[in-house]
Design a protein around this motif. Sequence first.
Motif, PDB file in Angstrom:
ATOM      1  N   ALA A   1      21.964  75.957  -5.650  1.00 32.67           N
ATOM      2  CA  ALA A   1      21.325  76.863  -4.477  1.00 32.67           C
ATOM      3  C   ALA A   1      19.903  75.950  -3.977  1.00 32.67           C
ATOM      4  CB  ALA A   1      21.179  78.170  -5.003  1.00 32.67           C
ATOM      5  N   ASP A   2      19.413  75.363  -4.559  1.00 33.27           N
ATOM      6  CA  ASP A   2      18.291  74.548  -4.215  1.00 33.27           C
ATOM      7  C   ASP A   2      18.531  73.223  -3.714  1.00 33.27           C
ATOM      8  OD1 ASP A   2      18.984  73.632  -6.705  1.00 33.27           O
ATOM      9  OD2 ASP A   2      16.791  73.523  -7.473  1.00 33.27           O
ATOM     10  N   ASP A   3      19.801  72.952  -3.756  1.00 33.83           N
ATOM     11  CA  ASP A   3      20.080  71.365  -2.981  1.00 33.83           C
ATOM     12  C   ASP A   3      21.291  71.677  -2.064  1.00 33.83           C
ATOM     13  OD1 ASP A   3      20.491  68.724  -2.941  1.00 33.83           O
ATOM     14  OD2 ASP A   3      20.737  68.205  -4.954  1.00 33.83           O
TER      15      ASP A   3
END
Length: 307
Positions: free
Chosen positions: A82-84
């Motif tokens: 989700a953060d990439d």
Amino acid sequence: MPDRPILVTGAQGLIGNAARAALEDAGRPVVAVDREAGEVAGRPVLAGDVTAVHRLHALAVEHGGFDGILHCGAFSGPMVAADDPAAMVAVNITGTANMLELARIHRVRRLVFCSSVSAYGDTPDGLDPVPEATPLHPTSVYGASKAAGEALVDGYAAQFGVDGLALRIGWVYGPRRATACAIRDMLQHARAGQPFHLPFGADHHRQYVHVDDVARALVLALDAERPGQRAYNINGGSRVTLGEIAGLVGRIVPGASLTLEPGPDPLDDRQAQFDLRAAERDLGFRPAIGLDEGIRRYAAWLAGTAA
């Protein structure tokens, strides 16, 4: 060439492993690949990252080409990477383009792409059941990557004649799921005699499907003689709240302490019942494992792994 193997990507993952097992158990030759070489329940998996295009073509040459491709290799939900988002695009979109290019160059009979109901985003109010012709409005990069993969399947079919199908798969549960799963978490807490609490979900609807039903749908899509469309909804045929799931788990594991608060899952979409009639008509797919039976099977498997 019917003796050519089926290539299964993501073969160490939940769906890929189940699809690979279904094919091999039926006596069909398989080349199973994943990011790294390994083994699942005695079944070997070769190294074959979907972003490593030269490795994929080398495998095709080594095995005399492939009869079909089940493309299960990808980041498997909005909660993963989700953060990439750049990695999500590289794996889920570029990786799918690589598989379609493999199918084009090596004249693969059919490619089946694991898409997701996340490609829909929130479904329109008043539309129930939701057919495949519904416009896609994803609300996450993951959902967008699946919608983009479907667009690539359509484009390769129209421009190059690559026979590709996309299965829009619901929330998958069952043995070997490694990523977030409310059913697994409820069962594990219940079996351990620990309380389980979610700050949302009591009234949030979800459409689950057992992994064995998904594997069967993939094989049916691979072999369907005259599919009438490029995308098909695949799920377990029921639409229930997470609160109702907790009720099922409580009946399966007496004494379970499971509490959920009202409100939507912040990582999920609001979706009406999906229409499965096209999958039944064209692929011969109907879900065979009801939610109660599937959760009981999953509970037994979890108990066995913990023994």
